[in-house]
Design a protein around this motif. Structure first.
Motif, PDB file in Angstrom:
ATOM      1  N   ASP A 101      92.630  80.129  37.849  1.00 24.65           N
ATOM      2  CA  ASP A 101      92.943  78.774  37.369  1.00 24.65           C
ATOM      3  C   ASP A 101      91.754  77.824  37.520  1.00 24.65           C
ATOM      4  OD1 ASP A 101      95.574  79.637  36.858  1.00 24.65           O
ATOM      5  OD2 ASP A 101      96.158  79.180  38.929  1.00 24.65           O
ATOM      6  N   THR A 102      90.550  78.365  37.436  1.00 28.00           N
ATOM      7  CA  THR A 102      89.345  77.527  37.460  1.00 28.00           C
ATOM      8  C   THR A 102      88.519  77.803  36.206  1.00 28.00           C
ATOM      9  OG1 THR A 102      88.080  79.187  38.701  1.00 28.00           O
ATOM     10  CG2 THR A 102      89.243  77.509  39.987  1.00 28.00           C
ATOM     11  N   VAL A 103      87.718  76.819  35.831  1.00 23.92           N
ATOM     12  CA  VAL A 103      86.866  76.928  34.651  1.00 23.92           C
ATOM     13  C   VAL A 103      85.420  76.740  35.087  1.00 23.92           C
ATOM     14  CG1 VAL A 103      86.289  75.944  32.397  1.00 23.92           C
ATOM     15  CG2 VAL A 103      88.677  76.049  33.136  1.00 23.92           C
ATOM     16  N   ALA A 104      84.582  77.638  34.647  1.00 25.48           N
ATOM     17  CA  ALA A 104      83.162  77.558  34.989  1.00 25.48           C
ATOM     18  C   ALA A 104      82.467  76.564  34.059  1.00 25.48           C
ATOM     19  CB  ALA A 104      82.510  78.932  34.863  1.00 25.48           C
ATOM     20  N   THR A 105      81.973  75.470  34.630  1.00 28.94           N
ATOM     21  CA  THR A 105      81.207  74.490  33.859  1.00 28.94           C
ATOM     22  C   THR A 105      79.749  74.585  34.331  1.00 28.94           C
ATOM     23  OG1 THR A 105      81.748  72.764  35.470  1.00 28.94           O
ATOM     24  CG2 THR A 105      83.166  72.953  33.532  1.00 28.94           C
ATOM     25  N   ILE A 106      79.014  75.466  33.704  1.00 28.65           N
ATOM     26  CA  ILE A 106      77.632  75.710  34.101  1.00 28.65           C
ATOM     27  C   ILE A 106      76.725  74.674  33.442  1.00 28.65           C
ATOM     28  CG2 ILE A 106      75.786  77.412  34.218  1.00 28.65           C
ATOM     29  CD1 ILE A 106      78.349  78.185  35.690  1.00 28.65           C
ATOM     30  N   GLY A 107      75.965  73.962  34.251  1.00 29.73           N
ATOM     31  CA  GLY A 107      75.035  72.966  33.722  1.00 29.73           C
ATOM     32  C   GLY A 107      73.809  73.618  33.106  1.00 29.73           C
ATOM     33  N   ILE A 108      73.280  73.002  32.063  1.00 29.83           N
ATOM     34  CA  ILE A 108      72.089  73.536  31.399  1.00 29.83           C
ATOM     35  C   ILE A 108      70.926  73.619  32.384  1.00 29.83           C
ATOM     36  CG2 ILE A 108      70.400  73.128  29.572  1.00 29.83           C
ATOM     37  CD1 ILE A 108      72.508  71.755  27.956  1.00 29.83           C
ATOM     38  N   ASP A 109      70.782  72.587  33.206  1.00 30.37           N
ATOM     39  CA  ASP A 109      69.667  72.553  34.155  1.00 30.37           C
ATOM     40  C   ASP A 109      69.783  73.692  35.163  1.00 30.37           C
ATOM     41  OD1 ASP A 109      67.311  71.552  35.041  1.00 30.37           O
ATOM     42  OD2 ASP A 109      68.176  69.975  36.280  1.00 30.37           O
ATOM     43  N   ASP A 110      70.997  73.902  35.689  1.00 23.56           N
ATOM     44  CA  ASP A 110      71.205  74.979  36.661  1.00 23.56           C
ATOM     45  C   ASP A 110      70.931  76.340  36.031  1.00 23.56           C
ATOM     46  OD1 ASP A 110      71.921  73.168  38.610  1.00 23.56           O
ATOM     47  OD2 ASP A 110      74.059  73.294  38.156  1.00 23.56           O
ATOM     48  N   SER A 113      79.375  77.634  25.719  1.00 23.37           N
ATOM     49  CA  SER A 113      79.219  76.226  26.100  1.00 23.37           C
ATOM     50  C   SER A 113      78.490  76.090  27.425  1.00 23.37           C
ATOM     51  CB  SER A 113      80.594  75.545  26.217  1.00 23.37           C
ATOM     52  OG  SER A 113      81.292  75.591  24.989  1.00 23.37           O
ATOM     53  N   LEU A 114      77.504  75.220  27.439  1.00 24.93           N
ATOM     54  CA  LEU A 114      76.828  74.777  28.653  1.00 24.93           C
ATOM     55  C   LEU A 114      76.960  73.263  28.713  1.00 24.93           C
ATOM     56  CD1 LEU A 114      73.631  77.004  28.511  1.00 24.93           C
ATOM     57  CD2 LEU A 114      75.255  76.989  30.401  1.00 24.93           C
ATOM     58  N   THR A 115      76.977  72.716  29.912  1.00 25.29           N
ATOM     59  CA  THR A 115      77.219  71.280  30.051  1.00 25.29           C
ATOM     60  C   THR A 115      75.973  70.572  30.587  1.00 25.29           C
ATOM     61  OG1 THR A 115      78.037  71.486  32.337  1.00 25.29           O
ATOM     62  CG2 THR A 115      79.645  71.728  30.555  1.00 25.29           C
ATOM     63  N   TYR A 116      75.931  69.261  30.372  1.00 21.85           N
ATOM     64  CA  TYR A 116      74.917  68.415  31.007  1.00 21.85           C
ATOM     65  C   TYR A 116      75.566  67.090  31.334  1.00 21.85           C
ATOM     66  CZ  TYR A 116      74.282  66.216  26.394  1.00 21.85           C
ATOM     67  OH  TYR A 116      74.472  65.562  25.203  1.00 21.85           O
ATOM     68  N   SER A 117      75.067  66.436  32.399  1.00 22.01           N
ATOM     69  CA  SER A 117      75.759  65.263  32.933  1.00 22.01           C
ATOM     70  C   SER A 117      75.002  63.959  32.724  1.00 22.01           C
ATOM     71  CB  SER A 117      76.024  65.448  34.440  1.00 22.01           C
ATOM     72  OG  SER A 117      74.806  65.685  35.124  1.00 22.01           O
ATOM     73  N   GLY A 118      73.711  64.010  32.518  1.00 24.38           N
ATOM     74  CA  GLY A 118      72.929  62.786  32.400  1.00 24.38           C
ATOM     75  C   GLY A 118      72.548  62.465  30.965  1.00 24.38           C
ATOM     76  N   ILE A 119      72.262  61.212  30.700  1.00 22.99           N
ATOM     77  CA  ILE A 119      71.884  60.774  29.351  1.00 22.99           C
ATOM     78  C   ILE A 119      70.556  61.386  28.945  1.00 22.99           C
ATOM     79  CG2 ILE A 119      71.270  58.777  27.929  1.00 22.99           C
ATOM     80  CD1 ILE A 119      73.174  57.113  29.622  1.00 22.99           C
ATOM     81  N   PHE A 120      69.626  61.438  29.879  1.00 23.88           N
ATOM     82  CA  PHE A 120      68.284  61.939  29.565  1.00 23.88           C
ATOM     83  C   PHE A 120      68.120  63.428  29.876  1.00 23.88           C
ATOM     84  CE2 PHE A 120      67.784  57.406  30.598  1.00 23.88           C
ATOM     85  CZ  PHE A 120      67.193  56.962  29.432  1.00 23.88           C
ATOM     86  N   GLN A 121      69.149  64.076  30.391  1.00 21.83           N
ATOM     87  CA  GLN A 121      68.991  65.453  30.845  1.00 21.83           C
ATOM     88  C   GLN A 121      68.659  66.405  29.701  1.00 21.83           C
ATOM     89  OE1 GLN A 121      72.348  67.148  32.934  1.00 21.83           O
ATOM     90  NE2 GLN A 121      71.043  68.570  34.059  1.00 21.83           N
ATOM     91  N   SER A 122      69.303  66.206  28.547  1.00 19.03           N
ATOM     92  CA  SER A 122      69.022  67.092  27.418  1.00 19.03           C
ATOM     93  C   SER A 122      67.570  66.962  26.964  1.00 19.03           C
ATOM     94  CB  SER A 122      69.970  66.796  26.256  1.00 19.03           C
ATOM     95  OG  SER A 122      69.825  65.438  25.836  1.00 19.03           O
ATOM     96  N   PHE A 123      67.026  65.735  27.040  1.00 20.21           N
ATOM     97  CA  PHE A 123      65.621  65.531  26.674  1.00 20.21           C
ATOM     98  C   PHE A 123      64.696  66.271  27.631  1.00 20.21           C
ATOM     99  CE2 PHE A 123      61.730  63.131  27.616  1.00 20.21           C
ATOM    100  CZ  PHE A 123      61.082  63.217  26.392  1.00 20.21           C
ATOM    101  N   PHE A 124      64.990  66.153  28.934  1.00 22.37           N
ATOM    102  CA  PHE A 124      64.117  66.804  29.920  1.00 22.37           C
ATOM    103  C   PHE A 124      64.263  68.318  29.877  1.00 22.37           C
ATOM    104  CE2 PHE A 124      64.336  62.551  32.035  1.00 22.37           C
ATOM    105  CZ  PHE A 124      62.981  62.279  31.989  1.00 22.37           C
ATOM    106  N   ILE A 125      65.435  68.817  29.516  1.00 20.20           N
ATOM    107  CA  ILE A 125      65.599  70.262  29.360  1.00 20.20           C
ATOM    108  C   ILE A 125      64.741  70.748  28.197  1.00 20.20           C
ATOM    109  CG2 ILE A 125      67.223  72.060  28.666  1.00 20.20           C
ATOM    110  CD1 ILE A 125      67.457  71.258  31.555  1.00 20.20           C
ATOM    111  N   THR A 126      64.765  70.015  27.095  1.00 14.58           N
ATOM    112  CA  THR A 126      63.929  70.372  25.948  1.00 14.58           C
ATOM    113  C   THR A 126      62.454  70.358  26.336  1.00 14.58           C
ATOM    114  OG1 THR A 126      65.557  69.373  24.462  1.00 14.58           O
ATOM    115  CG2 THR A 126      63.383  69.828  23.546  1.00 14.58           C
TER     116      THR A 126
END
Length: 284
Positions: free
Chosen positions: A162-171, A77-90
């Motif tokens: 007790d932490t979870v790595a939430t790595i963003g797609i952009d990062d 799993s990778l995360t993204y936070s913005g509505i348009f972020q997945s489009f710009f990653i593509t």
């Protein structure tokens, strides 16, 4: 006015030495930029079509880490936070694919634009260096991809309890691009030394004199330039650079040993004309 007309008349045709007027240079530059841009756009379209398999390859090093399955057990799993972020990653990945696919075209356009200003031996050297630069960059990029799994595992291994790595797609994509660019460009540095040697700017004696310092600086460079100061990435970067540096130094040594004594002008002062320049002045 007469002087202006004469100047404009001379600028409209080739001069006796065969040099191209400024407007022709600009026109040629525009045409070559247009061809290169069209090739990149076509490559981006192809990259957009084949985004899924390429993205699967790019995210594979992260998916091999334990932290990638913390959000959803058994699923990367990778995360993204913005509505348009997945489009710009593509779009970013497609642009990266497009630049790679179109590289033969835009590299040729650059070479063809610069070539008329070079002498025949300089053209030959340019072709050789270009033929070596592309495989060296590709070798560095492949090495970066191979060690990326170990590098990510080391960096993510510092996660607190007790932490979870939430790595963003952009990062993550920025990390991949930085690693590929760093390794690819670093593999070009020994070739740059050879280029300076061929031009007569850098001698083998100078390189041999500072060999230890250069090797030390390569380790420092690897430690500073790799993201997160990862020691695995540092060693993986420094070791091949040292090997390539040794190969470059060997080339310089062999080249200078085989060079006729009459071609060595390293003993001349910067203000002293070489025999070649004196001969050309006498011919004029």
């Amino acid at each position: 006015m007469a002087l202006l007309k004469k100047s404009s008349g001379e600028g409209s045709a080739h001069d006796p030495e065969g040099r191209m007027p400024l407007m022709d240079h600009l026109r040629e530059l525009r045409n070559r930029l247009l061809v290169a841009t069209i090739a990149v756009v076509v490559g981006i379209v192809i990259g957009w079509i084949f985004f899924d398999p390429v993205w699967a390859i790019l995210k594979a090093p992260y998916c091999d880490t334990v932290q990638s399955q913390q959000l959803v057990q058994g699923h990367c799993s990778l995360t993204y936070s913005g509505i348009f972020q997945s489009f710009f990653i593509t779009l970013k990945v497609s642009a990266m694919i497009g630049l790679v696919l179109a590289s033969p075209v835009w590299l040729y356009q650059i070479w063809a634009f610069v070539t008329p200003a070079l002498y025949r031996n300089e053209k030959r050297y340019t072709v050789v260096f270009l033929a070596l630069a592309i495989p060296l960059f590709a070798l560095g990029a492949v090495l970066a991809y191979v060690i990326m799994h170990t590098s990510l595992g080391f960096l993510l291994g510092f996660s607190l309890d007790d932490t979870v790595a939430t790595i963003g797609i952009d990062d993550y994509l920025d990390y991949v691009l930085i690693m590929i660019a760093i390794f690819g460009i670093s593999f070009e540095l020994p070739l740059f030394l050879v280029f300076l040697n061929v031009l007569g700017v850098l001698s083998h004696a100078t390189v041999a004199k500072h060999r230890r310092m250069v090797i030390f600086l390569m380790f420092v460079f690897g430690a500073v330039i790799t993201p997160g100061g990862d020691p695995f990435a540092m060693m993986a970067l420094a070791a091949p650079m040292i090997i390539l540096f040794a190969a470059a130094e060997l080339f310089m040594y062999v080249r200078e040993r085989r060079m006729p004594a009459g071609e060595d002008f390293s003993h001349l002062s910067d203000d002293e004309a070489s025999p070649l320049e004196q001969d050309s002045d006498s011919e004029r």
